[in-house]
Design a protein around this motif. Sequence first.
Motif, PDB file in Angstrom:
ATOM      1  N   ILE A 121       0.811  -1.210   0.000  1.00 17.10           N
ATOM      2  CA  ILE A 121       0.000   0.000   0.000  1.00 17.10           C
ATOM      3  C   ILE A 121       0.847   1.264   0.000  1.00 17.10           C
ATOM      4  N   LEU A 122       2.169   1.149   0.145  1.00 15.96           N
ATOM      5  CA  LEU A 122       3.021   2.336   0.234  1.00 15.96           C
ATOM      6  C   LEU A 122       2.874   3.229  -0.993  1.00 15.96           C
ATOM      7  N   ASP A 123       2.913   2.606  -2.168  1.00 14.72           N
ATOM      8  CA  ASP A 123       2.793   3.371  -3.410  1.00 14.72           C
ATOM      9  C   ASP A 123       1.526   2.983  -4.165  1.00 14.72           C
ATOM     10  N   ALA A 124       0.496   2.593  -3.421  1.00 12.47           N
ATOM     11  CA  ALA A 124      -0.721   2.086  -4.058  1.00 12.47           C
ATOM     12  C   ALA A 124      -1.605   3.223  -4.549  1.00 12.47           C
ATOM     13  N   GLY A 125      -2.345   2.921  -5.610  1.00  9.18           N
ATOM     14  CA  GLY A 125      -3.360   3.841  -6.097  1.00  9.18           C
ATOM     15  C   GLY A 125      -4.714   3.481  -5.524  1.00  9.18           C
ATOM     16  N   LEU A 126      -5.732   4.171  -5.986  1.00  9.95           N
ATOM     17  CA  LEU A 126      -7.072   3.949  -5.446  1.00  9.95           C
ATOM     18  C   LEU A 126      -7.579   2.543  -5.741  1.00  9.95           C
ATOM     19  N   MET A 127      -7.217   1.975  -6.887  1.00  3.17           N
ATOM     20  CA  MET A 127      -7.669   0.626  -7.219  1.00  3.17           C
ATOM     21  C   MET A 127      -7.134  -0.401  -6.229  1.00  3.17           C
ATOM     22  N   GLU A 128      -5.887  -0.204  -5.799  1.00  3.22           N
ATOM     23  CA  GLU A 128      -5.331  -1.131  -4.799  1.00  3.22           C
ATOM     24  C   GLU A 128      -6.079  -1.020  -3.478  1.00  3.22           C
ATOM     25  N   TYR A 129      -6.523   0.171  -3.112  1.00  4.67           N
ATOM     26  CA  TYR A 129      -7.309   0.325  -1.889  1.00  4.67           C
ATOM     27  C   TYR A 129      -8.667  -0.361  -2.027  1.00  4.67           C
ATOM     28  N   ILE A 130      -9.255  -0.289  -3.199  1.00  8.79           N
ATOM     29  CA  ILE A 130     -10.526  -0.982  -3.425  1.00  8.79           C
ATOM     30  C   ILE A 130     -10.336  -2.490  -3.306  1.00  8.79           C
ATOM     31  N   GLU A 131      -9.267  -3.004  -3.910  1.00  2.00           N
ATOM     32  CA  GLU A 131      -8.993  -4.442  -3.828  1.00  2.00           C
ATOM     33  C   GLU A 131      -8.737  -4.873  -2.388  1.00  2.00           C
ATOM     34  N   LEU A 132      -8.006  -4.044  -1.648  1.00  3.34           N
ATOM     35  CA  LEU A 132      -7.705  -4.367  -0.261  1.00  3.34           C
ATOM     36  C   LEU A 132      -8.973  -4.381   0.578  1.00  3.34           C
ATOM     37  N   GLY A 133      -9.867  -3.408   0.370  1.00  4.34           N
ATOM     38  CA  GLY A 133     -11.123  -3.383   1.106  1.00  4.34           C
ATOM     39  C   GLY A 133     -11.987  -4.588   0.806  1.00  4.34           C
ATOM     40  N   ALA A 134     -12.047  -4.991  -0.468  1.00  2.00           N
ATOM     41  CA  ALA A 134     -12.847  -6.153  -0.854  1.00  2.00           C
ATOM     42  C   ALA A 134     -12.297  -7.436  -0.239  1.00  2.00           C
ATOM     43  N   SER A 135     -10.982  -7.614  -0.326  1.00  2.00           N
ATOM     44  CA  SER A 135     -10.384  -8.827   0.234  1.00  2.00           C
ATOM     45  C   SER A 135     -10.528  -8.876   1.742  1.00  2.00           C
TER      46      SER A 135
ATOM     47  N   GLY B 233     -14.337  -0.786  -1.709  1.00  2.00           N
ATOM     48  CA  GLY B 233     -13.910  -2.182  -1.780  1.00  2.00           C
ATOM     49  C   GLY B 233     -14.639  -3.054  -0.777  1.00  2.00           C
ATOM     50  N   VAL B 234     -14.847  -2.516   0.425  1.00  2.00           N
ATOM     51  CA  VAL B 234     -15.611  -3.254   1.439  1.00  2.00           C
ATOM     52  C   VAL B 234     -17.013  -3.560   0.924  1.00  2.00           C
ATOM     53  N   GLU B 235     -17.644  -2.571   0.284  1.00  2.00           N
ATOM     54  CA  GLU B 235     -19.003  -2.779  -0.236  1.00  2.00           C
ATOM     55  C   GLU B 235     -19.008  -3.814  -1.361  1.00  2.00           C
ATOM     56  N   VAL B 236     -17.983  -3.785  -2.210  1.00  2.00           N
ATOM     57  CA  VAL B 236     -17.888  -4.775  -3.284  1.00  2.00           C
ATOM     58  C   VAL B 236     -17.759  -6.182  -2.698  1.00  2.00           C
ATOM     59  N   GLY B 237     -16.884  -6.327  -1.708  1.00  2.00           N
ATOM     60  CA  GLY B 237     -16.740  -7.627  -1.053  1.00  2.00           C
ATOM     61  C   GLY B 237     -18.012  -8.057  -0.352  1.00  2.00           C
ATOM     62  N   GLN B 238     -18.698  -7.099   0.255  1.00  2.00           N
ATOM     63  CA  GLN B 238     -19.952  -7.410   0.946  1.00  2.00           C
ATOM     64  C   GLN B 238     -21.019  -7.889  -0.039  1.00  2.00           C
ATOM     65  N   ILE B 239     -21.131  -7.231  -1.188  1.00  2.00           N
ATOM     66  CA  ILE B 239     -22.108  -7.642  -2.196  1.00  2.00           C
ATOM     67  C   ILE B 239     -21.806  -9.046  -2.709  1.00  2.00           C
ATOM     68  N   ALA B 240     -20.527  -9.326  -2.946  1.00  2.00           N
ATOM     69  CA  ALA B 240     -20.138 -10.652  -3.420  1.00  2.00           C
ATOM     70  C   ALA B 240     -20.481 -11.727  -2.391  1.00  2.00           C
ATOM     71  N   ALA B 241     -20.169 -11.451  -1.109  1.00  2.00           N
ATOM     72  CA  ALA B 241     -20.458 -12.422  -0.057  1.00  2.00           C
ATOM     73  C   ALA B 241     -21.960 -12.626   0.103  1.00  2.00           C
ATOM     74  N   LEU B 242     -22.723 -11.535   0.047  1.00  2.00           N
ATOM     75  CA  LEU B 242     -24.178 -11.634   0.186  1.00  2.00           C
ATOM     76  C   LEU B 242     -24.795 -12.417  -0.965  1.00  2.00           C
ATOM     77  N   ALA B 243     -24.276 -12.221  -2.174  1.00  2.00           N
ATOM     78  CA  ALA B 243     -24.809 -12.943  -3.325  1.00  2.00           C
ATOM     79  C   ALA B 243     -24.662 -14.447  -3.132  1.00  2.00           C
ATOM     80  N   ILE B 244     -23.508 -14.867  -2.625  1.00  2.00           N
ATOM     81  CA  ILE B 244     -23.281 -16.299  -2.380  1.00  2.00           C
ATOM     82  C   ILE B 244     -24.199 -16.804  -1.266  1.00  2.00           C
ATOM     83  N   MET B 245     -24.304 -16.037  -0.175  1.00  2.00           N
ATOM     84  CA  MET B 245     -25.165 -16.439   0.945  1.00  2.00           C
ATOM     85  C   MET B 245     -26.616 -16.572   0.518  1.00  2.00           C
ATOM     86  N   LEU B 246     -27.117 -15.571  -0.204  1.00  2.00           N
ATOM     87  CA  LEU B 246     -28.523 -15.587  -0.628  1.00  2.00           C
ATOM     88  C   LEU B 246     -28.797 -16.741  -1.588  1.00  2.00           C
TER      89      LEU B 246
END
Length: 291
Positions: free
Chosen positions: A30-44, A168-181
Amino acid sequence: MKKYLFGLIGLLFASNAVAHGMSASDKQRILDAGLMEYIELGASHMLTGYDHLLFLFGVIFFLTRFNDIIKFITAFTLGHSITLIFATLYGIQANYYLVDAVIALTVCYKAFENLDGFKRYLNSRSPNLTWMVLGFGLIHGFGLSTRLQQLPLGDEGIVMKIIAFNVGVEVGQIAALAIMLFLLSGWRKTESFSRFSRASNIGLMLTGGLLLMMQLHGYQHTTFTEEFPLNRDDHSHVHEDMQAATLPAALESYQQPISLKPKATETTDTEPAPAAAPSTHSHEGGTPHTH
């Protein structure tokens, strides 16, 4: 039996301590990360956040109407977004083990509510679920913030970094919810759902309780260092040794050593083999005799 229970809890803590928070690789990446890396980190982070996922599973367990699902998930999302953004932005921190202990309690609460525990055991109506999910979302967001604040965020573009992580957190949450539902919708069509839904929520409550003990165990080791002098590495090695030990070896460590007399047909390096015939002897000047 009690020592093995505490040993199991300690072993679980050892693995949890290693995985707790952001890893060194995440911090380096994350030292030299862009916004996309933060989204990926939040999702994971959301997809590996078992406490958050367990709570969401409890929330949607009995929900069948799409509007209800949207309402409760929106309340949860709003709650954790508020504390994630503002706690990180203003540097509000707390001991992450205590925060996670409260999150574990939210899992227990939702399972208890699913079991109709308020009416069955407390003879009262359960609190308004929408407001409770919103409030619990605030707590979960604070837990996410404690993780994010472990990263070297810097001062430049910090608001966008926090928002990207939250997306990223919301993206991960949507993915997890889709599987659960998907899984729940299929399970509800079978007869086993009515038979095992109660057992599933009892298991959910017990899991929340186990997570609570794990987090309190971690809090003791990070706060009361004099009472718990083992550092994290030593603590992990101790419980790894406990895991590798067999049950007889574990029991032997709690017993006093017992000296066993060799059998008559055996010889040792320090004791000669017994004579073929009994010898005549006396005790302190008494009458000579044999056995």
